[in-house]
Design an enzyme around this catalytic site. Structure first.
Site, PDB file in Angstrom:
ATOM      1  N   LYS A 483       0.806  -1.123   0.087  1.00  0.00           N
ATOM      2  CA  LYS A 483      -0.072  -0.070   0.126  1.00  0.00           C
ATOM      3  C   LYS A 483       0.872   1.135   0.104  1.00  0.00           C
ATOM      4  CE  LYS A 483      -0.590   0.131   4.938  1.00  0.00           C
ATOM      5  NZ  LYS A 483      -1.414   0.002   6.071  1.00  0.00           N
ATOM      6  N   TYR A 709      14.253  32.092   3.063  1.00  0.00           N
ATOM      7  CA  TYR A 709      13.228  32.680   3.445  1.00  0.00           C
ATOM      8  C   TYR A 709      13.414  33.303   4.864  1.00  0.00           C
ATOM      9  CZ  TYR A 709      10.879  31.544  -0.655  1.00  0.00           C
ATOM     10  OH  TYR A 709      10.360  31.398  -2.034  1.00  0.00           O
TER      11      TYR A 709
END
Length: 814
Positions: A483, A709
């Protein structure tokens, strides 16, 4: 090789059971899945800690294999084939190879050490091939099984052999020495690989040296510790960069992209330039140079050939290609033995029915061209290759021997017209000798993506699978969870490998994951663990098996199944024994039983539950209570319905900690991908995934300048900053930035500076000798996903499954 069973029986001291003693054998196999097995194959049914070749004898018999070396004959097969019964089938394979080796008297080079064996072997093959017809170990076939298979590739036309021997513990080398029987020995670097198999370095050295008791000469880096363990009867030919008593004195002058070796030998001095500057490559090259000196090669020849040494690619890589193709990249070698291996790998990893082979001239087969390409043609037909593109002046002449054959004299001639040749919905194996530059073909056919890649080691997947299989009872089935894109590692490719290993079930979370696998050709049963009612129609259409965990879901699925007039469609009943996530509670059992008794549209294929705390010994009593309740409820359901379904409750940590509750099947998840909650167990698993990128740009900033940033990093010194093209859009947590995390460049840690950006991150490389384009390890061995999870306060699952689909996956086998 052409031998009769009658001649093989006394070699193996085997008890014969059969009626065809005159059967001819021309090949040996240990892999039941190989399409190359046939009526002239002798199959050795090997038994290991995680596998038993006897389980596949019936299947092999149906494929036409008739001759088997076994430790016992299955009752159902008595009288149906030739069986050579031995005490130990591995020892029989080794004995057979040793006897076969004794038929040849030409020089054999035996190579061992901790590191560099395969590279030295490949470089020696390159350096000596103009003068010898060489047989060598394909890839890194250096194990207790790989060595005999390598030696059995010798034929009468060879006049030099190069075989490597690898060991992981004591009492292994003695078996390999009997098979290789080297006349020339090379001992490469002794490092830390496989240290866990030995008490100390001395024991490891003594075991390595057991390859060389009868060599004419042993080539090694002069070392007092090693020489202390050497028998005085062994003649040595030594080199050193600091001991003037060595036979050859070597000084290395390293430059950015090459190294100048100054050689002093027998009072003569000369220079050799090699195109490498790292220490490992320098040492490997010197071992090759030493052999050429021992064989009395002219200085000019040594200089000319060693300058042409090249990086050795030891992996078969699987990549996405253009127009829905899968590319298997084996573009650096072309010999008959490795072609067999590559074709087997193609079969194990093919995604499409159509298979194309791009193949260059094959060298050093020891056969005439007619014999060689007849055998190549047979291999290609046996492996059901649909199209062959032959490139090279020799192979082009045999175009008619290949199905849908096309021929080109050079790689460039093919590239010039490649756009006119259709490639779509197929698997393409690209295999060529290095000087054909088939990497240009790979580049042309490969899907273009950015330079960050997640490399998946298929050998490690197989190792981890077998590790957990070794913990199971012989009749316990195995479901493997694929999965979430196989925990971020790639869906189809992992599923295909698991099918190759014949696991019993695959597990996915949602229907679309299972549908994608079915559409890609996966035939294994697939359980959908979390099906939504809107997906029931598709589940049925694609033959997927739903987990049913509520009366509402059961009623909806049964209604649809009855409308479609289905009979006994497989479903899986989930019981809630304490996880309290999904599943039928104890109070639901009467209604569940009643509803199942009312229909024949579905069949309960399995009953399962999920352990909440199997990874923690602090909750042993809770887990045992879960197991007890599961046993009670599942037996209640089985008795009421008069059924014998598969029962399973154990997950990965459950397999390790609660093995007494295996029932009929277990579910392997994160452990397959190399992650365990137990520190001791973690040491026994192999790393599967390595996330890599490159340095895009390097800049130098002054004290007081900032990076990224919000100016979250401020330089306190002159700082060298490297930008790497990977960010949080690729799955790297922003919390890993601002000095918390690091990447690895040139085996050194480079701290992350400032915030992780969407598509980039910046690292400090002030103290690292690197340049733009150098490789960057985001995670793998260091940092590991376990370390990252600990720092970030999360679990490895989250890190692995977060890696974006835009990151290219490359699958490889060593």
């Amino acid at each position: 090789m052409t031998l009769s069973i009658r001649n093989i029986i006394p070699i193996l001291k085997a008890q014969f059971q059969g009626d065809r003693e005159v059967a001819i054998i021309d090949s040996v196999s240990i892999d039941s899945r190989s399409l190359q097995n046939g009526e002239n194959t002798l199959f050795f049914a090997l038994i290991g800690p995680n596998h038993d070749g006897h389980e596949y004898l019936s299947e092999l018999l149906e494929q036409g294999v008739f001759n088997f070396v076994v430790q016992q004959v299955p009752d159902a097969l008595v009288g149906k084939a030739n069986f050579l019964i031995v005490e130990n089938s591995l020892e029989a394979l080794q004995t057979f190879a040793a006897k076969y080796r004794s038929n040849f008297t030409f020089p054999i080079i035996g190579i061992t050490g901790s590191n560099g064996k395969t590279i030295v072997k490949e470089w020696l093959n390159f350096l000596l091939s103009p003068d010898y017809n060489i047989i060598r170990s394909p890839k890194s076939y250096n194990s207790q099984v790989g060595v005999p298979l390598s030696v059995l590739g010798i034929n009468e036309k060879h006049n030099l052999g190069i075989f490597e021997a690898g060991i992981s513990t004591v009492d292994e080398m003695v078996h390999l020495e009997k098979i290789i029987r080297p006349t020339i020995g090379i001992l490469t670097n002794i490092g830390s690989a496989h240290d866990e198999g030995f008490h100390d370095a001395g024991e490891k050295i003594k075991e390595k040296l057991k390859l060389f008791p009868s060599v004419d000469v042993l080539i090694l880096n002069k070392n007092r510790t090693i020489e202390a363990f050497l028998s005085p009867k062994v003649k040595t030919f030594t080199w050193s960069s600091d001991d003037g008593k060595a036979d050859v004195f070597v000084m290395a002058n390293e430059k950015p992209d090459q190294t100048e070796l100054r050689i002093t030998y027998q009072k003569q001095c000369f220079k050799v330039v090699i195109p490498f500057s790292d220490q490992a490559s320098i040492e490997n090259a010197i071992h090759c140079l030493m052999l050429m000196l021992y064989l009395q090669y002219d200085e000019a020849v040594i200089q000319a050939r060693m300058q042409q040494l090249y990086p050795v690619e030891m992996r078969l890589k699987v990549k996405n290609g253009i127009h829905n193709t899968r590319i298997i990249d084996d573009s650096y070698s072309s010999d008959f033995q490795s072609l067999k291996i590559a074709l087997d790998f193609l079969e194990s990893q093919k995604q499409y029915k159509k298979k194309t082979l791009i193949l260059s001239d094959i060298f050093q087969s020891g056969l005439s061209n007619d014999e060689l390409y007849a055998q190549v043609s047979f291999l290609i037909v046996t492996n059901q290759i649909n199209r062959v593109i032959a490139i090279g002046p020799t192979i082009s002449g045999y175009q008619r021997k290949f199905p849908n054959g096309m021929a080109f004299p050079t790689t460039q001639a093919f590239l010039d017209v490649m756009d006119t040749i259709p490639f779509a919905n197929e698997t393409v194996l690209i295999k060529g000798a290095r000087h054909f530059h088939f990497e240009e073909i790979v580049t042309a056919l490969e899907e273009k993506t950015h330079e960050t890649v997640l490399e998946i080691n298929l050998n490690a997947i197989s190792h981890n699978l077998n590790f957990y299989k070794s913990k199971l009872q012989p009749d316990t089935k195995l479901m493997v969870m694929v999965k979430a894109f196989s925990y971020g590692n790639g869906g189809y490719e992992i599923a295909k490998l698991l099918a190759h290993h014949k696991v019993d079930y695959l597990g996915v979370a949602f229907a679309d994951e299972g549908i994608a696998l079915k559409q890609a050709g996966i035939e294994l049963p697939i359980m959908v663990m979390n099906p939504e009612s809107t997906s029931y129609q598709s589940l049925i259409q694609h033959g997927l098996e739903p987990e049913i965990y509520s009366l509402k879901g059961l009623n909806a699925f049964v209604k649809l199944a009855e409308e479609k007039r289905l009979k006994h469609f497989p479903i899986h009943i989930k019981l809630d024994t304490g996880m309290h996530r999904l599943g039928f509670m104890e109070a639901d059992m009467p209604q569940l039983i009643a509803r199942l008794q009312q229909t024949q549209a579905v069949e309960v294929k399995s009953i399962l539950s999920h352990l909440a705390a199997s990874d923690s010994m602090a909750f042993v009593d809770f887990t045992l209570d879960q197991i007890k309740l599961y046993k009670t409820l599942s037996e209640q359901l089985m008795e009421a319905l008069q059924i014998q379904p598969i029962r399973h409750i154990l997950n990965t940590s459950g397999i390790s900690n609660f093995g007494q509750a295996q029932f009929d099947m277990v579910r392997l998840g994160i452990g397959l991908y190399g992650v365990s909650n137990d520190e001791d167990e973690q040491k026994l698993l192999e790393q599967v995934a390595t996330l890599k990128s490159i340095i895009s740009q390097i800049r130098v900033i002054e004290t007081g300048e900032s990076v990224g940033y919000s100016r979250r990093f401020m330089a306190e010194r002159l700082t060298r900053v490297a930008t790497v093209p990977i960010g949080y859009a690729d799955g790297i947590s922003r919390h890993w930035g601002n000095g918390h995390g690091y990447v690895t460049i040139k085996n050194k840690k480079a701290p992350i500076l400032g915030s992780v950006c969407m598509d980039m991150l910046m690292v400090d490389v002030t103290d690292i000798d690197c340049k733009e384009g150098n490789e960057v390890i985001i995670f793998g061995k260091d940092p590991s996903v376990m370390h990252m999870a600990k720092v970030l306060g999360t679990i490895p699952y989250e890190i692995m499954t977060s890696i974006s689909q835009r990151v290219k996956r490359i699958f490889y086998r060593e």
